[in-house]
Write a protein that holds these residues in place. Structure first.
Motif, PDB file in Angstrom:
ATOM      1  N   ASP A  92       0.818  -1.212   0.000  1.00 45.77           N
ATOM      2  CA  ASP A  92       0.000   0.000   0.000  1.00 45.77           C
ATOM      3  C   ASP A  92       0.855   1.267   0.000  1.00 45.77           C
ATOM      4  O   ASP A  92       0.442   2.316  -0.496  1.00 45.77           O
ATOM      5  N   TRP A  93       2.069   1.161   0.565  1.00 46.77           N
ATOM      6  CA  TRP A  93       2.948   2.328   0.539  1.00 46.77           C
ATOM      7  C   TRP A  93       3.624   2.373  -0.818  1.00 46.77           C
ATOM      8  O   TRP A  93       4.359   1.465  -1.195  1.00 46.77           O
ATOM      9  N   GLU A  94       3.331   3.382  -1.582  1.00 48.82           N
ATOM     10  CA  GLU A  94       3.695   3.392  -3.001  1.00 48.82           C
ATOM     11  C   GLU A  94       4.804   4.384  -3.335  1.00 48.82           C
ATOM     12  O   GLU A  94       4.732   5.126  -4.309  1.00 48.82           O
ATOM     13  N   GLY A  95       5.850   4.379  -2.498  1.00 49.38           N
ATOM     14  CA  GLY A  95       7.003   5.218  -2.795  1.00 49.38           C
ATOM     15  C   GLY A  95       6.802   6.631  -2.284  1.00 49.38           C
ATOM     16  O   GLY A  95       5.707   7.011  -1.886  1.00 49.38           O
ATOM     17  N   TRP A  96       7.920   7.393  -2.323  1.00 47.67           N
ATOM     18  CA  TRP A  96       7.827   8.733  -1.726  1.00 47.67           C
ATOM     19  C   TRP A  96       7.690   9.838  -2.749  1.00 47.67           C
ATOM     20  O   TRP A  96       8.048  10.992  -2.486  1.00 47.67           O
ATOM     21  N   TRP A  97       7.097   9.518  -3.897  1.00 48.37           N
ATOM     22  CA  TRP A  97       7.027  10.530  -4.950  1.00 48.37           C
ATOM     23  C   TRP A  97       5.661  11.212  -5.071  1.00 48.37           C
ATOM     24  O   TRP A  97       5.486  12.109  -5.908  1.00 48.37           O
ATOM     25  N   PRO A 101       4.496  12.484  -9.521  1.00 49.92           N
ATOM     26  CA  PRO A 101       5.965  12.369  -9.529  1.00 49.92           C
ATOM     27  C   PRO A 101       6.548  13.170 -10.701  1.00 49.92           C
ATOM     28  O   PRO A 101       5.878  13.352 -11.740  1.00 49.92           O
ATOM     29  N   PRO A 102       7.776  13.676 -10.548  1.00 50.47           N
ATOM     30  CA  PRO A 102       8.338  14.593 -11.543  1.00 50.47           C
ATOM     31  C   PRO A 102       8.913  13.898 -12.781  1.00 50.47           C
ATOM     32  O   PRO A 102       9.570  14.541 -13.581  1.00 50.47           O
ATOM     33  N   PHE A 103       8.647  12.602 -12.955  1.00 50.42           N
ATOM     34  CA  PHE A 103       9.283  11.861 -14.058  1.00 50.42           C
ATOM     35  C   PHE A 103       8.438  11.929 -15.332  1.00 50.42           C
ATOM     36  O   PHE A 103       8.942  12.185 -16.422  1.00 50.42           O
ATOM     37  N   ARG A 104       7.164  11.692 -15.220  1.00 48.06           N
ATOM     38  CA  ARG A 104       6.210  11.867 -16.326  1.00 48.06           C
ATOM     39  C   ARG A 104       6.542  11.011 -17.545  1.00 48.06           C
ATOM     40  O   ARG A 104       6.339  11.401 -18.691  1.00 48.06           O
ATOM     41  N   THR A 105       7.101   9.831 -17.300  1.00 49.93           N
ATOM     42  CA  THR A 105       7.416   8.827 -18.332  1.00 49.93           C
ATOM     43  C   THR A 105       7.291   7.470 -17.644  1.00 49.93           C
ATOM     44  O   THR A 105       7.116   7.395 -16.431  1.00 49.93           O
ATOM     45  N   PRO A 106       7.415   6.366 -18.417  1.00 55.92           N
ATOM     46  CA  PRO A 106       7.626   5.084 -17.758  1.00 55.92           C
ATOM     47  C   PRO A 106       8.916   5.127 -16.934  1.00 55.92           C
ATOM     48  O   PRO A 106       9.917   5.696 -17.372  1.00 55.92           O
ATOM     49  N   ARG A 120       0.967   6.752 -11.290  1.00 55.26           N
ATOM     50  CA  ARG A 120       0.777   7.938 -10.442  1.00 55.26           C
ATOM     51  C   ARG A 120       0.913   9.173 -11.317  1.00 55.26           C
ATOM     52  O   ARG A 120       1.999   9.448 -11.819  1.00 55.26           O
ATOM     53  N   GLY A 121      -0.177   9.885 -11.509  1.00 61.86           N
ATOM     54  CA  GLY A 121      -0.121  11.059 -12.389  1.00 61.86           C
ATOM     55  C   GLY A 121       0.309  10.630 -13.777  1.00 61.86           C
ATOM     56  O   GLY A 121      -0.223   9.666 -14.351  1.00 61.86           O
ATOM     57  N   GLN A 122       1.318  11.308 -14.335  1.00 61.55           N
ATOM     58  CA  GLN A 122       1.805  10.974 -15.679  1.00 61.55           C
ATOM     59  C   GLN A 122       2.954   9.954 -15.645  1.00 61.55           C
ATOM     60  O   GLN A 122       3.594   9.727 -16.667  1.00 61.55           O
ATOM     61  N   THR A 123       3.230   9.392 -14.478  1.00 61.68           N
ATOM     62  CA  THR A 123       4.337   8.450 -14.339  1.00 61.68           C
ATOM     63  C   THR A 123       3.816   7.038 -14.099  1.00 61.68           C
ATOM     64  O   THR A 123       2.862   6.856 -13.338  1.00 61.68           O
ATOM     65  N   THR A 124       4.417   6.046 -14.756  1.00 63.22           N
ATOM     66  CA  THR A 124       4.116   4.647 -14.453  1.00 63.22           C
ATOM     67  C   THR A 124       5.396   3.969 -13.975  1.00 63.22           C
ATOM     68  O   THR A 124       6.424   4.016 -14.658  1.00 63.22           O
TER      69      THR A 124
END
Lengths: 214, 214
Positions: A92-97, A101-106, A120-124
């Motif tokens: 359930d804890w899905e990282g600290w981003w 998240p600022p990556f916006r890509t795979p 999460r947002g634009q990031t997978t």
């Protein structure tokens, strides 16, 4: 130019450490003070995590505005995703981003313990148990002609350097000594057999180190 | 961040001249030697005019790769389009930018002698008889949310500076004195009342001057 494998805006201390000792949920960089290490980036107009207008447009901003330029995928180590070790105890804890998240890509997260992908947002985030070369092949395909960023942490950057898979690398050396933690290098000169190196001091106090393949 | 008005990769001599004396079809920069003024840019991997692979990825390349980033239109003076003065004598001669000009956006050419627009590759040249502010309003609209580049020459940059329409400006100062021609400044310090300034020396010999609005 073909697809490049790039390290962007990676931060180390003057004595070569990318992470301090004692990483935890509360202290992603261990005893290293994130403010000292990363403030050069956060002050800029194009800081990847910036949510408010403002910021500077000087030399440092050329580096932050290059962070996402022509990047189609990122590869990161598990420690950059989150501090858990070994089998995942808490899916359930899905990282600290956070939610955007600022990556916006795979993003391909290297781990010996695969788990289902997370959007999460634009990031997978994809979780892969693979060698650097195999993970890179997957990321190259996902990047669809664009470049692949090796996002760190320091162990992951080292693995890709040791496998000679990096084409260009930008490292910001902060004016602080950590004395212990995880090292990127004893000295950047270790890489001169394979890379050109330009050192560019910034008014913010960091020294940008720009490497590209000979 | 809103739409910015940017000067990018503009070149002047150490003594402040952007163009030498005696501009002509054969010598677009007059007595100034283009090789000395622009070689820093041409050597980089992302040089706007580069047609072959190769080139450097150091500091100078951060500037050339920023040339087109988020630019939606350019404004240039008539002298940057071609050396003719007064009414157009030869509409068949369509500027010195060739079949694939490096702008790849709408370009607004300031002239007191409008003529029909010209499409060349991904670039469309529009010819407008307008004040800097009015030309900028048209370019902003054409840029469709992206930034507008003020492309020069030096007289055009000066006009936009004097009208206080510039938000950010990158000027590469070449290690050469021209002694005569068209001046951008006596000294970059003239702009410090309105702009932050960072001076960044490059291994190539130029000193990058980065300005952004206070």
């Amino acid at each position: 130019m073909g697809q490049l494998v790039r390290v962007q805006n990676f931060n180390v201390s003057r004595d070569g450490f990318g992470t301090g000792e004692g990483q935890s949920l509360e202290r992603p960089f261990g005893h290293a003070d994130p403010a000292t290490m990363f403030s050069w980036s956060g002050a800029t107009a194009h800081a990847p995590m910036r949510t408010e207008p403002g910021g500077t447009y000087g030399l440092d901003d050329y580096f932050t505005r290059d962070f996402a330029r022509n990047i189609g995928a990122e590869i990161m180590g598990r420690n950059k995703f989150g501090p858990q070790r070994g089998p995942w105890r808490d899916l359930d804890w899905e990282g600290w981003w956070g939610e955007e998240p600022p990556f916006r890509t795979p993003v391909f997260v290297l781990t010996h313990h695969p788990r289902p992908s997370i959007v999460r947002g634009q990031t997978t985030f994809h979780f892969v148990d693979a060698s650097p070369a195999d993970a890179l092949a997957r990321a190259m395909e996902a990047a669809d002609g664009k470049d692949v960023r090796i996002g760190g942490g320091v162990t992951t950057v080292r693995e890709f350097l040791d496998a000679d898979l990096i084409d260009t690398m930008h490292v910001a050396v902060a004016p602080v000594d950590l004395e212990r933690g995880v090292r990127l290098w004893e000295s950047p000169d270790e890489l001169l057999d394979r890379f050109h190196l330009e050192r560019v001091p910034s008014p913010s106090g960091v020294v940008h180190h720009i490497f590209w393949r000979r």
